[in-house]
Design a protein around this motif. Structure first.
Motif, PDB file in Angstrom:
ATOM      1  N   GLY A   1       0.790  -1.219   0.000  1.00  0.00           N
ATOM      2  CA  GLY A   1       0.000   0.000   0.000  1.00  0.00           C
ATOM      3  C   GLY A   1       0.821   1.267   0.000  1.00  0.00           C
ATOM      4  O   GLY A   1       0.302   2.355  -0.265  1.00  0.00           O
ATOM      5  N   LYS A   2       2.112   1.151   0.281  1.00  0.00           N
ATOM      6  CA  LYS A   2       2.985   2.326   0.292  1.00  0.00           C
ATOM      7  C   LYS A   2       3.651   2.576  -1.052  1.00  0.00           C
ATOM      8  O   LYS A   2       4.389   3.550  -1.200  1.00  0.00           O
ATOM      9  N   LEU A   3       3.426   1.692  -2.018  1.00  0.00           N
ATOM     10  CA  LEU A   3       3.973   1.915  -3.360  1.00  0.00           C
ATOM     11  C   LEU A   3       3.311   3.156  -3.948  1.00  0.00           C
ATOM     12  O   LEU A   3       2.108   3.154  -4.213  1.00  0.00           O
ATOM     13  N   PRO A   4       4.046   4.237  -4.188  1.00  0.00           N
ATOM     14  CA  PRO A   4       3.416   5.531  -4.489  1.00  0.00           C
ATOM     15  C   PRO A   4       2.748   5.622  -5.845  1.00  0.00           C
ATOM     16  O   PRO A   4       1.837   6.423  -6.039  1.00  0.00           O
ATOM     17  N   LEU A   5       3.182   4.799  -6.822  1.00  0.00           N
ATOM     18  CA  LEU A   5       2.666   4.907  -8.195  1.00  0.00           C
ATOM     19  C   LEU A   5       1.810   3.730  -8.612  1.00  0.00           C
ATOM     20  O   LEU A   5       1.345   3.681  -9.758  1.00  0.00           O
ATOM     21  N   LEU A   6       1.571   2.794  -7.716  1.00  0.00           N
ATOM     22  CA  LEU A   6       0.901   1.547  -8.077  1.00  0.00           C
ATOM     23  C   LEU A   6      -0.526   1.793  -8.557  1.00  0.00           C
ATOM     24  O   LEU A   6      -1.350   2.391  -7.857  1.00  0.00           O
ATOM     25  N   LEU A   7      -0.832   1.286  -9.761  1.00  0.00           N
ATOM     26  CA  LEU A   7      -2.159   1.425 -10.356  1.00  0.00           C
ATOM     27  C   LEU A   7      -2.923   0.100 -10.401  1.00  0.00           C
ATOM     28  O   LEU A   7      -4.135   0.083 -10.217  1.00  0.00           O
ATOM     29  N   ASP A   8      -2.199  -1.000 -10.676  1.00  0.00           N
ATOM     30  CA  ASP A   8      -2.829  -2.311 -10.836  1.00  0.00           C
ATOM     31  C   ASP A   8      -2.145  -3.319  -9.930  1.00  0.00           C
ATOM     32  O   ASP A   8      -0.914  -3.442  -9.947  1.00  0.00           O
ATOM     33  N   LEU A   9      -2.942  -4.070  -9.163  1.00  0.00           N
ATOM     34  CA  LEU A   9      -2.399  -5.073  -8.249  1.00  0.00           C
ATOM     35  C   LEU A   9      -3.244  -6.340  -8.325  1.00  0.00           C
ATOM     36  O   LEU A   9      -4.461  -6.296  -8.202  1.00  0.00           O
ATOM     37  N   LEU A  10      -2.570  -7.474  -8.542  1.00  0.00           N
ATOM     38  CA  LEU A  10      -3.235  -8.771  -8.511  1.00  0.00           C
ATOM     39  C   LEU A  10      -2.473  -9.697  -7.572  1.00  0.00           C
ATOM     40  O   LEU A  10      -1.275  -9.919  -7.737  1.00  0.00           O
ATOM     41  N   ILE A  11      -3.190 -10.214  -6.578  1.00  0.00           N
ATOM     42  CA  ILE A  11      -2.629 -11.165  -5.622  1.00  0.00           C
ATOM     43  C   ILE A  11      -3.372 -12.479  -5.832  1.00  0.00           C
ATOM     44  O   ILE A  11      -4.583 -12.551  -5.629  1.00  0.00           O
ATOM     45  N   THR A  12      -2.639 -13.548  -6.198  1.00  0.00           N
ATOM     46  CA  THR A  12      -3.340 -14.759  -6.607  1.00  0.00           C
ATOM     47  C   THR A  12      -2.541 -16.018  -6.315  1.00  0.00           C
ATOM     48  O   THR A  12      -1.332 -15.964  -6.049  1.00  0.00           O
ATOM     49  N   ASP A  13      -3.213 -17.170  -6.358  1.00  0.00           N
ATOM     50  CA  ASP A  13      -2.585 -18.494  -6.286  1.00  0.00           C
ATOM     51  C   ASP A  13      -1.630 -18.636  -5.107  1.00  0.00           C
ATOM     52  O   ASP A  13      -0.418 -18.746  -5.275  1.00  0.00           O
ATOM     53  N   ARG A  14      -2.190 -18.630  -3.903  1.00  0.00           N
ATOM     54  CA  ARG A  14      -1.416 -18.846  -2.678  1.00  0.00           C
ATOM     55  C   ARG A  14      -0.295 -17.817  -2.527  1.00  0.00           C
ATOM     56  O   ARG A  14       0.771 -18.108  -1.954  1.00  0.00           O
ATOM     57  N   CYS A  15      -0.541 -16.625  -3.000  1.00  0.00           N
ATOM     58  CA  CYS A  15       0.436 -15.555  -2.789  1.00  0.00           C
ATOM     59  C   CYS A  15       0.582 -15.260  -1.304  1.00  0.00           C
ATOM     60  O   CYS A  15       1.682 -15.011  -0.813  1.00  0.00           O
ATOM     61  N   PHE A  16      -0.550 -15.319  -0.571  1.00  0.00           N
ATOM     62  CA  PHE A  16      -0.566 -15.027   0.859  1.00  0.00           C
ATOM     63  C   PHE A  16      -1.170 -16.220   1.585  1.00  0.00           C
ATOM     64  O   PHE A  16      -2.234 -16.715   1.206  1.00  0.00           O
ATOM     65  N   LEU A  17      -0.474 -16.689   2.647  1.00  0.00           N
ATOM     66  CA  LEU A  17      -0.928 -17.882   3.366  1.00  0.00           C
ATOM     67  C   LEU A  17      -1.625 -17.568   4.684  1.00  0.00           C
ATOM     68  O   LEU A  17      -2.125 -18.487   5.347  1.00  0.00           O
ATOM     69  N   GLY A  18      -1.664 -16.287   5.062  1.00  0.00           N
ATOM     70  CA  GLY A  18      -2.271 -15.913   6.334  1.00  0.00           C
ATOM     71  C   GLY A  18      -3.787 -15.837   6.256  1.00  0.00           C
ATOM     72  O   GLY A  18      -4.401 -16.100   5.215  1.00  0.00           O
TER      73      GLY A  18
ATOM     74  N   SER B   1      -4.971   5.787   4.061  1.00  0.00           N
ATOM     75  CA  SER B   1      -3.922   6.416   3.249  1.00  0.00           C
ATOM     76  C   SER B   1      -3.110   5.431   2.427  1.00  0.00           C
ATOM     77  O   SER B   1      -2.266   5.849   1.622  1.00  0.00           O
ATOM     78  N   LEU B   2      -3.341   4.114   2.563  1.00  0.00           N
ATOM     79  CA  LEU B   2      -2.616   3.166   1.738  1.00  0.00           C
ATOM     80  C   LEU B   2      -3.231   3.093   0.338  1.00  0.00           C
ATOM     81  O   LEU B   2      -4.392   3.410   0.135  1.00  0.00           O
ATOM     82  N   PHE B   3      -2.427   2.694  -0.614  1.00  0.00           N
ATOM     83  CA  PHE B   3      -2.827   2.572  -2.028  1.00  0.00           C
ATOM     84  C   PHE B   3      -3.428   3.881  -2.556  1.00  0.00           C
ATOM     85  O   PHE B   3      -4.566   3.913  -3.030  1.00  0.00           O
ATOM     86  N   PRO B   4      -2.678   4.976  -2.526  1.00  0.00           N
ATOM     87  CA  PRO B   4      -3.247   6.279  -2.892  1.00  0.00           C
ATOM     88  C   PRO B   4      -3.647   6.407  -4.361  1.00  0.00           C
ATOM     89  O   PRO B   4      -4.513   7.212  -4.694  1.00  0.00           O
ATOM     90  N   ARG B   5      -3.031   5.596  -5.257  1.00  0.00           N
ATOM     91  CA  ARG B   5      -3.334   5.743  -6.688  1.00  0.00           C
ATOM     92  C   ARG B   5      -3.903   4.470  -7.313  1.00  0.00           C
ATOM     93  O   ARG B   5      -4.167   4.433  -8.511  1.00  0.00           O
ATOM     94  N   LEU B   6      -4.096   3.451  -6.510  1.00  0.00           N
ATOM     95  CA  LEU B   6      -4.555   2.170  -7.043  1.00  0.00           C
ATOM     96  C   LEU B   6      -5.924   2.303  -7.710  1.00  0.00           C
ATOM     97  O   LEU B   6      -6.842   2.894  -7.157  1.00  0.00           O
ATOM     98  N   LYS B   7      -6.055   1.700  -8.912  1.00  0.00           N
ATOM     99  CA  LYS B   7      -7.321   1.742  -9.644  1.00  0.00           C
ATOM    100  C   LYS B   7      -7.939   0.363  -9.835  1.00  0.00           C
ATOM    101  O   LYS B   7      -9.160   0.243  -9.888  1.00  0.00           O
ATOM    102  N   ASN B   8      -7.103  -0.665  -9.952  1.00  0.00           N
ATOM    103  CA  ASN B   8      -7.599  -2.016 -10.204  1.00  0.00           C
ATOM    104  C   ASN B   8      -6.988  -2.981  -9.194  1.00  0.00           C
ATOM    105  O   ASN B   8      -5.763  -3.028  -9.046  1.00  0.00           O
ATOM    106  N   LEU B   9      -7.836  -3.777  -8.529  1.00  0.00           N
ATOM    107  CA  LEU B   9      -7.364  -4.713  -7.510  1.00  0.00           C
ATOM    108  C   LEU B   9      -8.014  -6.071  -7.721  1.00  0.00           C
ATOM    109  O   LEU B   9      -9.228  -6.175  -7.895  1.00  0.00           O
ATOM    110  N   GLY B  10      -7.183  -7.105  -7.711  1.00  0.00           N
ATOM    111  CA  GLY B  10      -7.683  -8.467  -7.794  1.00  0.00           C
ATOM    112  C   GLY B  10      -7.116  -9.314  -6.671  1.00  0.00           C
ATOM    113  O   GLY B  10      -5.915  -9.294  -6.414  1.00  0.00           O
TER     114      GLY B  10
END
Length: 530
Positions: free
Chosen positions: A416-433, A441-450
C-alpha cells in the motif's frame, strides 16, 4: 474530427432556455485555423454589448480590453469560442475574456486534445450502431413513414449499419513499430536524442488529437503515451483503399538454422525492400542476441531460449518485455535497468520458476526490481517480503502481479505504500495468512485490484481513506472470506465489483436482503458467479 457533433451540442446548450435565463449577455465567435485575435475580440464586445453596428476598430488595445472587462463585470456573460485550433490562439484570447471578479463562462470547441486539456473537457464520442442508424434514417429518409419508401429504408439499413460499425482495438506499439519498419518515421525536424519510438508516438498522439484515431487506453508508464487505440470503420476503409495502391510492403519470411544470429540478420538486411520480417527458428539451442546493440525495442525475451551476453551495451533500448527463469539472467537485466537502460520506460518483467530468492544476495537483486514499471512474480518469497519495507517509497512500480509467493505476513501495508501503483493482482497462494488490512492512506493511486485463490483468507479490513481511487475490483475463490469489508462503503470511486466462486458472500451482497448490500449499494456494476 470535423462533423462529430461538437458545435451542434454546444449550440443546443447555448440556445437552451435555462442558459438564456441564467446569463445576461452572450457571444459566439468562430476561430478556425486563421485566427485574428483583435477581430475576434471586437466581435465578442459587439455581441456582449448587443450593439451590432458598433465600430470598435478605433479603440486602442487597452481601451478594447477595458470595455471587455467592464461589460463582464457588469453582467453574467457566456462566450462560445468555436473550433479553436492552437493553444497560442487561446493565450491571445484568454487574457481578454478571463478577468478576475467576473462571472463569465467560456465554452470552447476544438479538435485538438491539448486545447481540451486547458479546462474541464467533455469528449464527444462516436455514435453506437443503433443511434447512428437512427440519425442516418432521420437525415436520409425524412419520408420513411410513407409506404413507397419502405424498400429504400431496407436497402440503406444494411449500408448504414455497416458504416457505423467500429473496428477492434489496436495495440499502439504495433502501429509504431510498423511505421518505423516502413521508413515513415525519421529524425527529420526532431532532435537526434529523440528515439524513433517516441517520434512515432508523437505522430499517433497528433492523429488522436485530430480524432482520426480514438484513444482507448493511455499508458502512464510511458508518460501518458498511447497503449491502445481504435480506428473507425469508415477511416479503416479509406486506409485500405490507399493501401491497395501499394504492391510491396516489404514483408519477408526468413528461416534461421544456426550460426551467429547477428550475421544472419545483417545479411538479411541486404534485401532493399525488406521492412518487416518473420523469422522461423529451426535451432533448438539458446539464441544469442549478440550484435543487436542498436536495438530500441525488445519484446518476448525468454531466458530459456534467448541469451543476452552484454545487455548493458544496448544503450538505445527504450522498450523491454521479457521472462526470466534463472538468477543470472535476472541479475544481468536488473543491472542493465539500473545503468544503461535508464531511458527504458516500459520495464515489463516476468520472474518464473527457476529463479529463487533465498539468500542475502538474492534479496539485493529483488530490491532492485522496484525500479521497474511492470512486474510479474511467480516464485516463493515467504518471509523475505517484509525486508522490502524501505524500498517501496522510491518505487516506480505501476503494475504488480504476485503469484505462488507464499507470503507469511500481511503484505498490504508494504504494498500500500507503493506511491505509483495502479494495478495489483494477488493470486494463487500468494498469501498464506488469514487476515489482511488496508490502513487509511494506503494505495493512494490504485485503480484495479484483484484478490484470487487465497484459501486461508478469512478476514479483510479496509479503513476509511484507503484505496480512494480504486474503481475495479475482483475477488475470486477465497472460500473462507466471511463478509465484505465494512470499509467498502467508503470506496466512492468503486464502479465494478466481480465475485466468483464464493456463493455465500454473493448472497450477502444481494440487493434482496443481503446483509452486506448496504456496503456496496453505491457500486454501479456487481457481478456474482459461481
Amino acid at each position: 474530427m470535423g462533423g462529430a457533433g461538437k458545435t451542434a451540442i454546444v449550440r443546443k446548450v447555448y440556445n437552451h432556455h435555462r442558459t438564456k435565463n441564467f446569463f445576461e449577455s452572450f457571444a459566439w465567435v468562430c476561430v478556425s485555423q486563421e485566427c485574428q485575435i483583435r477581430s475576434i475580440l471586437e466581435d465578442v464586445l459587439k455581441q456582449l454589448k448587443k450593439s451590432p453596428h458598433q465600430n470598435s476598430s478605433n479603440l486602442t488595445d487597452t481601451e478594447l480590453l477595458g470595455q471587455l472587462r467592464d461589460i463582464q463585470r457588469a453582467k453574467k456573460c457566456m462566450v462560445v469560442i468555436d473550433d479553436i485550433w492552437k493553444t497560442e490562439h487561446w493565450d491571445g484570447l484568454n487574457h481578454a475574456l478571463n478577468f478576475e471578479g467576473t462571472k463569465t463562462k467560456i465554452l470552447l470547441t476544438t479538435r485538438k486534445q491539448n486545447i481540451a486539456n486547458i479546462g474541464f473537457a467533455i469528449k464527444t464520442d462516436l455514435l453506437n450502431d443503433n443511434d447512428g442508424w437512427e440519425l442516418l434514417k432521420r437525415k436520409a429518409l425524412p419520408h420513411r413513414n410513407i409506404q413507397d419508401f419502405r424498400f429504400e429504408e431496407t436497402l440503406l439499413e444494411k449500408i448504414g449499419k455497416e458504416m457505423y460499425k467500429e473496428d477492434e482495438d489496436i495495440d499502439a506499439i504495433d502501429i509504431c513499430l510498423m511505421w518505423i519498419a516502413q521508413g515513415m518515421i525519421l529524425h527529420e525536424n526532431h532532435s537526434d536524442k529523440d528515439n524513433l519510438m517516441d517520434i512515432a508516438q508523437d505522430y499517433l498522439s497528433e492523429l488522436a488529437s485530430r480524432s482520426v484515431v480514438e484513444i482507448i487506453r493511455d499508458d502512464p508508464i510511458r508518460g501518458q503515451r498511447t497503449r491502445s487505440c481504435k480506428l473507425h470503420k469508415v477511416m479503416r476503409q479509406l486506409c485500405l483503399s490507399v493501401a491497395k495502391e501499394k504492391e510491396d510492403f516489404g514483408l519477408r519470411n526468413l528461416v534461421y538454422e544456426g550460426g551467429t544470429f547477428s550475421s544472419f540478420w545483417h545479411n538479411s538486411l541486404t534485401c532493399a525492400k525488406m521492412r518487416h520480417s518473420i523469422v522461423n527458428l529451426k535451432k533448438s539451442n539458446r539464441l544469442s542476441l549478440e550484435g543487436l546493440e542498436q536495438l530500441e525495442t525488445l519484446i518476448g525475451f525468454n531466458s530459456f531460449v534467448h541469451q543476452l551476453e552484454s545487455p548493458a551495451q544496448m544503450t538505445n533500448l527504450r522498450h523491454f518485455e521479457g521472462t526470466v527463469h534463472d538468477n543470472q539472467s535476472l541479475s544481468n537485466i536488473i543491472h542493465a535497468f539500473c545503468t544503461s537502460w535508464k531511458d527504458c520506460r516500459c520495464g515489463g518483467l516476468k520472474i518464473k520458476q527457476g529463479c529463487h530468492i533465498s539468500s542475502e544476495e538474492d534479496l539485493m537483486i529483488f530490491k532492485k526490481l522496484f525500479n521497474l514499471h511492470n512486474l510479474y512474480i511467480f516464485v516463493r518469497i515467504e518471509k523475505l517480503f517484509k525486508e522490502l519495507e524501505n524500498q517501496v517509497y522510491t518505487s516506480n512500480l505501476m503494475c504488480l502481479f504476485l503469484s505462488e509467493s507464499e507470503i507469511i505476513e500481511d503484505p498490504m501495508e508494504t504494498l500500500g505504500k507503493l506511491p505509483l501503483l495502479l494495478d495489483l493482482l494477488i493470486t494463487d497462494r500468494c498469501f498464506l495468512g488469514e487476515k489482511i488490512t488496508c490502513y487509511a492512506s494506503l494505495f493512494p493511486r490504485l485503480k484495479n485490484l484483484g484478490i484470487n485463490d487465497l484459501p486461508n483468507l478469512r478476514e479483510w479490513k479496509v479503513e476509511k481513506g484507503a484505496m480512494p481511487l480504486v474503481s475495479k475490483m475482483g475477488i475470486h475463490h477465497c472460500p473462507r472470506l466471511e463478509m465484505v469489508p465494512d470499509g467498502f462503503k467508503f470506496l466512492d470511486a468503486l464502479t465494478d465489483l466481480h465475485l466468483c466462486g464464493m456463493p455465500e458472500l454473493g448472497e450477502r451482497i444481494s440487493e434482496e436482503g443481503g446483509e452486506d448490500f448496504h456496503k456496496v449499494r453505491h457500486v454501479r456494476s456487481i457481478v456474482v458467479r459461481d
